[in-house]
Write a protein that holds these residues in place. Structure first.
Motif, PDB file in Angstrom:
ATOM      1  N   CYS A 217       9.392  -5.348   0.614  1.00  0.00           N
ATOM      2  CA  CYS A 217      10.539  -4.335   1.301  1.00  0.00           C
ATOM      3  C   CYS A 217      11.830  -3.561   0.503  1.00  0.00           C
ATOM      4  N   LEU A 218      12.261  -4.174  -0.557  1.00  0.00           N
ATOM      5  CA  LEU A 218      13.303  -3.648  -0.834  1.00  0.00           C
ATOM      6  C   LEU A 218      12.660  -2.368  -1.550  1.00  0.00           C
ATOM      7  N   GLU A 219      11.755  -2.592  -2.215  1.00  0.00           N
ATOM      8  CA  GLU A 219      11.039  -1.264  -2.877  1.00  0.00           C
ATOM      9  C   GLU A 219      10.691  -0.054  -2.579  1.00  0.00           C
ATOM     10  N   THR A 220      10.191  -0.805  -0.993  1.00  0.00           N
ATOM     11  CA  THR A 220       9.751   0.845   0.023  1.00  0.00           C
ATOM     12  C   THR A 220      11.400   0.946   0.431  1.00  0.00           C
ATOM     13  N   VAL A 221      12.320   0.468   0.091  1.00  0.00           N
ATOM     14  CA  VAL A 221      14.506   0.844   0.409  1.00  0.00           C
ATOM     15  C   VAL A 221      14.145   1.950  -0.310  1.00  0.00           C
ATOM     16  N   ARG A 222      13.821   1.593  -1.720  1.00  0.00           N
ATOM     17  CA  ARG A 222      14.182   1.850  -2.795  1.00  0.00           C
ATOM     18  C   ARG A 222      13.305   3.744  -2.475  1.00  0.00           C
ATOM     19  N   ILE A 223      12.278   3.869  -2.604  1.00  0.00           N
ATOM     20  CA  ILE A 223      11.686   4.766  -1.708  1.00  0.00           C
ATOM     21  C   ILE A 223      12.120   5.760  -1.220  1.00  0.00           C
TER      22      ILE A 223
ATOM     23  N   THR B  61       0.930  -1.101  -0.198  1.00  0.00           N
ATOM     24  CA  THR B  61      -0.081  -0.004   0.303  1.00  0.00           C
ATOM     25  C   THR B  61       1.014   1.478  -0.191  1.00  0.00           C
ATOM     26  N   TYR B  62       2.108   0.859   0.499  1.00  0.00           N
ATOM     27  CA  TYR B  62       2.712   2.313   1.405  1.00  0.00           C
ATOM     28  C   TYR B  62       3.214   3.004  -0.459  1.00  0.00           C
ATOM     29  N   ASN B  63       4.098   1.429  -1.030  1.00  0.00           N
ATOM     30  CA  ASN B  63       5.129   1.543  -2.261  1.00  0.00           C
ATOM     31  C   ASN B  63       4.146   2.263  -3.520  1.00  0.00           C
ATOM     32  N   GLN B  64       3.209   1.644  -3.720  1.00  0.00           N
ATOM     33  CA  GLN B  64       1.766   1.821  -3.952  1.00  0.00           C
ATOM     34  C   GLN B  64       1.334   3.541  -4.240  1.00  0.00           C
ATOM     35  N   GLU B  65       1.674   4.125  -2.729  1.00  0.00           N
ATOM     36  CA  GLU B  65       1.192   5.391  -2.469  1.00  0.00           C
ATOM     37  C   GLU B  65       2.333   6.819  -3.083  1.00  0.00           C
TER      38      GLU B  65
ATOM     39  N   VAL C 187      14.188  -8.627  -7.872  1.00  0.00           N
ATOM     40  CA  VAL C 187      14.931  -8.206  -6.456  1.00  0.00           C
ATOM     41  C   VAL C 187      15.618  -7.745  -6.512  1.00  0.00           C
ATOM     42  N   ILE C 188      16.520  -8.624  -7.897  1.00  0.00           N
ATOM     43  CA  ILE C 188      17.986  -7.466  -7.918  1.00  0.00           C
ATOM     44  C   ILE C 188      17.966  -6.013  -8.178  1.00  0.00           C
ATOM     45  N   VAL C 189      17.142  -5.891  -9.067  1.00  0.00           N
ATOM     46  CA  VAL C 189      17.191  -4.535  -9.812  1.00  0.00           C
ATOM     47  C   VAL C 189      16.790  -3.966  -8.958  1.00  0.00           C
ATOM     48  N   GLU C 190      15.647  -4.064  -7.699  1.00  0.00           N
ATOM     49  CA  GLU C 190      15.617  -2.686  -6.683  1.00  0.00           C
ATOM     50  C   GLU C 190      16.224  -2.375  -5.744  1.00  0.00           C
ATOM     51  N   ALA C 191      16.960  -4.041  -6.034  1.00  0.00           N
ATOM     52  CA  ALA C 191      18.828  -3.422  -4.368  1.00  0.00           C
ATOM     53  C   ALA C 191      19.752  -3.038  -5.513  1.00  0.00           C
ATOM     54  N   LEU C 192      19.391  -2.562  -6.170  1.00  0.00           N
ATOM     55  CA  LEU C 192      20.383  -1.909  -7.330  1.00  0.00           C
ATOM     56  C   LEU C 192      20.051  -0.296  -7.389  1.00  0.00           C
ATOM     57  N   LYS C 193      19.173  -0.210  -7.237  1.00  0.00           N
ATOM     58  CA  LYS C 193      18.168   1.422  -7.279  1.00  0.00           C
ATOM     59  C   LYS C 193      18.374   2.069  -5.885  1.00  0.00           C
TER      60      LYS C 193
END
Length: 586
Positions: free
Chosen positions: A66-72, A24-28, A146-152
């Motif tokens: 989790c990694l998408e949240t870290v990216r944001i 939900t957080y990532n989408q917002e 997962v790899i891409v989100e961590a790299l970002k």
């Protein structure tokens, strides 16, 4: 969903609850790049909780959330504390597939160079390692998202935080990335993984001196990235230093389809990294093995220069990075630009293929016509053409035929007109010293560093700056070694030669003598009046009078010198050398 509510769900420690809350957080916040100061503490708490989850065994969907949240969260440079510790960076590196196993051996970290973006300097985190083993090989079916989100996430951290840069260097992330870069033909890795591997490499080499040296030397970066560029462009090699698009051998470059957007994006990242690790090449000697690598790279860069991207703007950006990198290559290696055989449709000069040189010339003129930020946009191509002309006779003669063709127009000043010569002469009086010096240097080299010929094409007034800097105001020739060329005087120039004003470079209407009818006493009075005016301006520090020394350089006239002129006005003026004082050969 409220941030506090998301934190409460994370604090339960349940994967399913955390997954729903984070999704939900990532989408917002997916397109959010500015953050409120009031929630800084909450965002840091969320970051700590997410890192805690990432150190557990998680289902793939929860890993990704989790990694998408870290990216944001890592977009906010004020809330990076949860992510810049050694353990946090190691966790992200593990998910990115670039972690290496360390045997802890303390070593001092080198300081940053600040070539890229980043904060102020901070002390390095503890403990770099010298003994490094490769991490275990990735699973057969790695989760590419997962790899891409961590790299970002790692890229965001490096971009905003110096401590993160230090830790990344200590964790030897460059080695981990290099291992995957070696797999340039492996179909496992998609465009996004390859692109963000390259983006991470660019940031590391731009921000860290030690990583730049590590990639260039220990990891053989020229060869490694040259192979990446080769694979990205899909090249084949019909001859040792001659490239072609695979399955399109013999097809003229202008008939090839443009590179795809993904190819161009990756190629430009590679070019930027190569620029970072080669920027000092021209200032040092390279051995035979290095020269072979640079010549191989030069052949690929020639292909880049002759290729088109998807759209004119993207093509110009691609060519700009190519030109910047070509300027870093050792000068003797630039002969690869002339090596391809002359084919149908090629531009031939003296039996040599001049397609690449002509493309450089067109690129330079396009930047010149645009007129924006000339120092940043024009100088790389201007310098590259100058050095190429200085070292390669065929290049110089071809450029001269385009830039300084035989002179016919003797009625308009050299800076007036739309020919390339006129545009470059106008730059010789540009407000930016670097721009005017580089423009003058190119024209001077095309004149084989002959003062008389330089004045012939530019006028003494425009040429004076360069000549003064080199001590050539009395005429002569600089120390460059050039071949003899044929006579280039046109009939129009030969007829008007005696009437050309060498200061302006054109034939001018005869002006009335302002001293006509004056007695000698009146003339002397006017001369003394002028000297006294100079003296007054000089004493008030409004101007600094100069005179030409015996070494051909300007030197200051001090008050004592002016006093001598006042009492001894019989000073012989120094006339500028005329353009007929030397051979006018091309």
């Amino acid at each position: 969903m409220d941030l506090n509510a998301i934190i409460e769900q994370m604090e339960t420690g349940e994967q399913d609850a955390a997954l729903v809350a984070l999704q939900t957080y990532n989408q917002e916040k997916n397109q959010c790049f500015t953050f409120s100061k009031e929630e800084e503490a909450d965002r840091e708490r969320l970051g700590d909780l997410v890192l805690g989850f990432l150190n557990r065994e998680l289902q793939p969907s929860c890993q990704l959330a989790c990694l998408e949240t870290v990216r944001i969260l890592s977009r906010d440079k004020h809330c990076l504390n949860p992510f810049i510790s050694r353990s946090a960076m190691a966790t992200l590196a593990r998910y990115a597939g670039i972690a290496v196993v360390h045997n802890a051996t303390p070593a001092q970290s080198q300081p940053e160079d600040h070539q890229g973006e980043g904060g102020e300097g901070e002390d390095g985190a503890e403990g770099a390692t010298q003994v490094v083993k490769e991490a275990p090989p990735p699973s057969e079916n790695p989760d590419l998202e997962v790899i891409v989100e961590a790299l970002k996430s790692i890229c965001n951290i490096l971009l905003h935080n110096v401590t993160g840069q230090v830790v990344a260097a200590e964790l030897q992330l460059m080695k981990g990335v290099a291992e995957r870069l070696k797999q340039c033909h492996d179909p496992t890795w998609n465009h996004e993984v390859r692109f963000f591997d390259l983006r991470l490499t660019f940031l590391l080499t731009a921000l860290r001196v030690d990583v730049r040296a590590q990639l260039a030397q220990e990891l053989h970066g020229i060869s490694l990235l040259g192979n990446q560029l080769d694979a990205t462009l899909g090249l084949c090699w019909p001859d040792t230093l001659e490239t072609a698009r695979a399955e399109s051998e013999g097809v003229p470059p202008e008939e090839l389809p443009p590179l795809s957007r993904q190819q161009t994006e990756r190629a430009m990242e590679i070019l930027k990294i190569l620029f970072n690790i080669t920027f000092d090449t021209t200032r040092r000697k390279v051995d035979e093995e290095e020269a072979a690598e640079y010549r191989h790279l030069g052949a690929i860069l020639r292909h880049c220069l002759m290729s088109q991207a998807d759209g004119e703007e993207r093509t110009e950006e691609f060519h700009s990075h190519t030109v910047n990198l070509l300027g870093n290559l050792p000068l003797p290696c630039l002969d690869v630009l002339l090596m391809p055989k002359v084919q149908q449709g090629s531009i031939e000069y003296m039996g040599v293929n001049m397609d690449a040189v002509n493309m450089l010339l067109q690129f330079m003129e396009k930047r010149l016509d645009r007129g924006n930020k000339l120092k940043e946009t024009l100088l790389p191509s201007l310098n590259l053409l100058t050095e190429s002309a200085r070292i390669h006779r065929e290049t110089r003669k071809f450029l001269r035929s385009k830039v300084l063709p035989p002179l016919r127009d003797v009625k308009n000043r050299p800076e007036v007109g739309n020919a390339l010569r006129n545009k470059l002469v106008r730059l010789m009086t540009h407000i930016d010293t670097d721009v005017k010096n580089c423009a003058a240097e190119l024209l001077f080299v095309l004149c084989k560093e002959s003062v008389s010929r330089f004045i012939k094409y530019t006028g003494y007034g425009n040429a004076a700056g360069l000549l003064a800097a080199r001590g050539l105001l009395r005429g002569g020739r600089d120390s460059g070694i050039y071949s003899e060329d044929e006579d280039s005087e046109t009939e129009e120039y030969r007829e008007a030669k005696a009437h050309i004003n060498p200061v302006t470079g054109v034939v001018e209407e005869e002006q009335p003598n302002p001293m006509e009818g004056m007695t000698e006493e009146q003339k002397e009075y006017e001369a003394m009046k002028l000297v006294n005016m100079f003296d007054k301006l000089s004493r008030n520090n409004l101007i600094q009078p100069m005179q030409l020394g015996m070494d051909g350089k300007l030197r200051e006239i001090n008050p004592e010198d002016l006093c001598k002129l006042v009492h001894n006005p019989a000073v012989q003026p120094q006339n500028p050398p005329r353009s007929d004082s030397e051979d006018e050969a091309q």
